[in-house]
Design an enzyme around this catalytic site. Structure first.
Site, mmCIF file in Angstrom:
data_model
loop_
_atom_site.group_PDB
_atom_site.id
_atom_site.type_symbol
_atom_site.label_atom_id
_atom_site.label_comp_id
_atom_site.label_asym_id
_atom_site.label_seq_id
_atom_site.Cartn_x
_atom_site.Cartn_y
_atom_site.Cartn_z
ATOM 1 N N SER A 163 -29.545 35.719 -48.878
ATOM 2 C CA SER A 163 -29.900 36.582 -49.998
ATOM 3 C C SER A 163 -31.062 37.453 -49.556
ATOM 4 O O SER A 163 -31.975 36.963 -48.892
ATOM 5 C CB SER A 163 -30.299 35.772 -51.233
ATOM 6 O OG SER A 163 -30.487 36.613 -52.360
ATOM 7 N N LYS B 226 -32.774 36.702 -58.162
ATOM 8 C CA LYS B 226 -32.723 35.273 -57.876
ATOM 9 C C LYS B 226 -32.397 34.452 -59.119
ATOM 10 O O LYS B 226 -31.700 33.435 -59.043
ATOM 11 C CB LYS B 226 -34.063 34.804 -57.289
ATOM 12 C CG LYS B 226 -34.427 35.439 -55.965
ATOM 13 C CD LYS B 226 -33.376 35.209 -54.894
ATOM 14 C CE LYS B 226 -33.293 33.770 -54.443
ATOM 15 N NZ LYS B 226 -32.379 33.589 -53.284
#
Length: 347
Positions: free
Chosen positions: A85, A166
């Site tokens: 990510s 997130k």
């Protein structure tokens, strides 16, 4: 029961490379994914690990944003650590494209592929910023300490977009887990520091350490608090969660809250006057004036974060996972020595 082979996404990143080396050291068979097979095969660390652990490391091409591209790597694998990510908080021009889509669509594509295969266990790398958005959020919770029961409810695509990415990615994984055969544990690390295994400089953690050491903060720094954790301890937490299949849910992985000044003082004790390390905090009002120009700090960020202490409850990680955190002084000093050794920070 040992779950192997293990699929690891983000294996060449700052955290992922530590997870990979720790998995291989424990004799797991690991499959890693990359968007560019040829480039990854030439990566110095990957080449070293391929030689050191013959037959244990395998590389597959896959793209987070391409549906179905993870189907092949999941076939026959028993566990997944999804650590890929983007971590970017400055210079963001298109937060949806740069942060949210890779985080959310990537999580969905990877976990849907896991559901098609034989995956039994999934460990997701989330973040402490899925627990809170700004330090001022402490005013919204009971007590003064963030725990796993707290969720970031204040970030958005226009304010703190990384934190927002997130949060929604972790919620996406949680939703998918409810209808899947695999069990899920999410690791929520604080601000990760500690020595890198590669010489890559495209890391927020590297930029942060360089700024403490290269004179940028010599005239003074903001009174900002960070929940610091060692990259080696975070990697270990992922493996502990992988191996203890009875644990589920979220795990705050954070050692100690420190201000930038406290971290600078640790560096000053180790390096003396070798580097231009700051030794004072500037008043908050200056950052309303200078922050947007010098550091890209918005007025909203200054108001909601500077001068507000942070506390985190890491009990689940220590008692249920068994994480033993190394001293923060070791984390910070080791990181600086690695930057010097690799020539990233000049003497």
């Amino acid at each position: 029961m040992i779950l192997s082979p293990i699929v690891l996404t983000g294996a060449t990143g700052y955290l992922g490379s530590h997870i990979l080396t720790q998995l291989l050291a424990k004799e797991y068979e690991v499959r890693i994914t990359t968007r560019n097979l040829q480039r990854t095969q030439q990566d110095p660390l990957i080449k070293e690990l391929l030689d050191k652990y013959p037959g244990k490391l395998h590389i597959y091409e896959a793209d987070l944003l391409e549906e179905g591209s993870y189907d092949e790597v999941m076939k026959g694998a028993k566990a997944l650590i999804h650590a890929a990510s983007p971590f970017k908080i400055e210079g963001i021009k298109n937060p949806k494209k740069e942060l949210v889509d890779p985080a959310v669509i990537g999580t969905r594509n990877v976990l849907n592929a896991a559901s098609k295969g034989d995956i039994e266990r999934v460990i997701q790398t989330s973040s402490i910023v899925a627990v809170y958005g700004d330090a001022i959020d402490v005013e919204m919770i009971e007590g003064d300490t963030f725990s796993e029961k707290n969720w970031n409810a204040t970030s958005s695509i226009s304010h703190q977009p990384y934190n927002y990415s997130k949060t929604v990615a972790e919620k996406e994984a949680l939703a998918l887990s409810l209808t899947s055969k695999w069990s899920l544990a999410s690791i929520n690390p604080g601000f990760i520091l500690g020595p890198a295994l590669t010489k890559r400089t495209d890391s927020t953690s590297v930029d942060f350490m360089l700024n403490l050491l290269n004179g940028k903060m010599a005239m003074g720094m903001p009174d900002l608090y960070f929940g610091v954790v060692d990259v080696r301890d975070v990697a270990g937490a992922h493996i502990l969660a992988l191996e203890n299949q009875d644990v589920k849910g979220r795990f705050i992985c954070c050692n100690q809250s420190l201000t930038m000044l406290e971290m600078s003082n640790i560096l000053s004790k180790e390096f003396g006057k070798k580097y231009k390390i700051g030794s004072r905090v500037l008043p908050k009002f200056l950052f309303y004036i200078l922050g947007p120009i010098m550091a890209g700090l918005t007025w909203s960020y200054v108001k909601k974060n500077i001068g507000i202490p942070l506390k985190f409850n890491n009990t689940r990680s220590t008692e249920e996972l068994g994480v033993e955190y190394r001293p923060v002084q070791e984390t910070i000093v080791d990181h600086a020595h690695q930057l010097i050794k690799d020539g990233i920070l000049k003497k």
